[in-house]
Design an enzyme around this catalytic site. Structure first.
Site, PDB file in Angstrom:
ATOM      1  N   SER A 109     -34.338  -1.279 -35.521  1.00 51.47           N
ATOM      2  CA  SER A 109     -33.521  -1.764 -34.408  1.00 51.47           C
ATOM      3  C   SER A 109     -33.760  -3.258 -34.263  1.00 51.47           C
ATOM      4  O   SER A 109     -34.869  -3.742 -34.532  1.00 51.47           O
ATOM      5  CB  SER A 109     -33.916  -1.060 -33.111  1.00 51.47           C
ATOM      6  OG  SER A 109     -33.323  -1.729 -32.001  1.00 51.47           O
ATOM      7  N   TYR A 161     -40.439   2.315 -27.405  1.00 51.30           N
ATOM      8  CA  TYR A 161     -39.440   2.347 -28.480  1.00 51.30           C
ATOM      9  C   TYR A 161     -39.569   1.110 -29.375  1.00 51.30           C
ATOM     10  O   TYR A 161     -39.527   1.211 -30.605  1.00 51.30           O
ATOM     11  CB  TYR A 161     -38.057   2.422 -27.835  1.00 51.30           C
ATOM     12  CG  TYR A 161     -36.870   2.374 -28.769  1.00 51.30           C
ATOM     13  CD1 TYR A 161     -36.367   3.529 -29.354  1.00 51.30           C
ATOM     14  CD2 TYR A 161     -36.218   1.164 -29.032  1.00 51.30           C
ATOM     15  CE1 TYR A 161     -35.253   3.484 -30.182  1.00 51.30           C
ATOM     16  CE2 TYR A 161     -35.111   1.108 -29.859  1.00 51.30           C
ATOM     17  CZ  TYR A 161     -34.629   2.270 -30.428  1.00 51.30           C
ATOM     18  OH  TYR A 161     -33.528   2.208 -31.246  1.00 51.30           O
TER      19      TYR A 161
HETATM   20  C1  4PL Z   1     -29.925  -4.687 -28.245  1.00 52.83           C
HETATM   21  O1  4PL Z   1     -31.888   0.071 -30.324  1.00 52.83           O
HETATM   22  O2  4PL Z   1     -30.836  -2.754 -30.146  1.00 52.83           O
HETATM   23  C2  4PL Z   1     -30.447  -1.634 -26.229  1.00 52.83           C
HETATM   24  C3  4PL Z   1     -31.301   0.659 -27.002  1.00 52.83           C
HETATM   25  N1  4PL Z   1     -30.140  -2.907 -26.617  1.00 52.83           N
HETATM   26  O3  4PL Z   1     -31.736   1.039 -28.313  1.00 52.83           O
HETATM   27  C4  4PL Z   1     -31.577   0.006 -29.160  1.00 52.83           C
HETATM   28  C5  4PL Z   1     -30.277  -3.295 -27.882  1.00 52.83           C
HETATM   29  C6  4PL Z   1     -30.910  -0.747 -27.151  1.00 52.83           C
HETATM   30  C7  4PL Z   1     -30.722  -2.405 -28.873  1.00 52.83           C
HETATM   31  C8  4PL Z   1     -31.062  -1.114 -28.443  1.00 52.83           C
END
Ligand code: 4PL
Length: 245
Positions: A138, A151
């Site tokens: 992510s 997370y």
């Molecule tokens: C930019 O991977 O990459 C919220 C929630 N905002 O899970 C994510 C961003 C979230 C993200 C993610």
């Protein structure tokens, strides 16, 4: 001819969201797809729309489920060429409201799950002398996005584990990369407080629109293709340029 013709690919988290889009994309490129999800009915529905696909219910945090997933794949399809490991839990909790039980659950599914699934496909890939692995990371590992500390930590682990594994198993013809999406309009995100962040996130992106699961799948498919064989240990950030600075 699709770039996954003749290939067998496992997709975890395939019942919805990015996993489902990846399953569709790999099938469109000719792969035989094994749709795995803790939601067995959802996995079955994902597989039902894809020619030749099968479904397995598997909670990636459970070693027995993960081993059964790979065993069933080998029984049904004879090999496993590719893994797209997408399954994860995406929480929304201020860091000092996270209790240890929630911390452990996120680590268990997101980080232990990554280890278990990568470990389970390694045996058959090593025997075949060929494999392609993509773990979904992510862009929060770059952005340090709030309300996700556990997370973020788990995905930092996915990033680092991917690099370490790439280093150890490249000699067997196996590449290991991660794809790092930004906020994406999956069913999960749209059903969570993260849905309030789409407008803000769009202002940070170079391309000002909502990210969809189908925006992520092509990057995964590229790294799982045979022709991506010179790319390993990398994180491909697919976030419309949100974190390019
Ligand atoms: C930019 O991977 O990459 C919220 C929630 N905002 O899970 C994510 C961003 C979230 C993200 C993610």
């Amino acid at each position: 001819m699709g770039k996954m013709e003749g290939r067998v690919a496992i997709v975890t988290g395939a019942a919805q969201g990015i996993g489902r889009a990846v399953a569709r994309k790999l099938a469109a490129e000719g792969a035989t797809v094994v749709c795995a999800d803790q939601n067995g009915d959802g996995a079955g529905q994902a597989a039902a729309e894809l020619p030749g696909a099968t479904a397995t219910r598997a909670d990636v945090s459970r070693p027995d489920d993960v081993q059964r997933l790979v065993d069933e794949t080998l029984t049904a399809h004879g090999k496993v060429d590719a893994l797209a490991h997408v399954a994860a839990v995406v929480p929304f909790t201020a860091w000092d409201d996270i209790d240890f039980e929630e911390w452990r659950r996120i680590m268990s599914v997101n980080l232990d799950g990554t280890y278990l699934v990568n470990r389970a496909v390694y045996g058959p890939m090593r025997e075949a002398g060929y494999g392609r692995i993509v773990n979904i990371c992510s862009n929060v590992v770059l952005a340090g996005t709030p309300n996700l500390a556990h997370y973020v930590a788990s995905k930092g682990g996915v990033l680092a584990f991917t690099r370490a594994l790439a280093r150890e198993i490249g000699k067997h013809g196996i590449t290991v990369n991660s794809v790092a999406p930004g906020l994406t309009a999956s069913e999960g995100a749209l059903a969570s407080p993260h849905k309030e962040a789409f407008e803000f996130v769009q202002m940070l992106q170079c391309i000002p629109r909502r990210g969809e699961p189908s925006d992520i799948a092509p990057s995964v498919a590229f790294l799982l293709s045979e022709e991506a064989g010179w790319v390993t240990g990398q994180m491909l950030v697919a976030d419309a340029g949100m974190t390019h600075n």
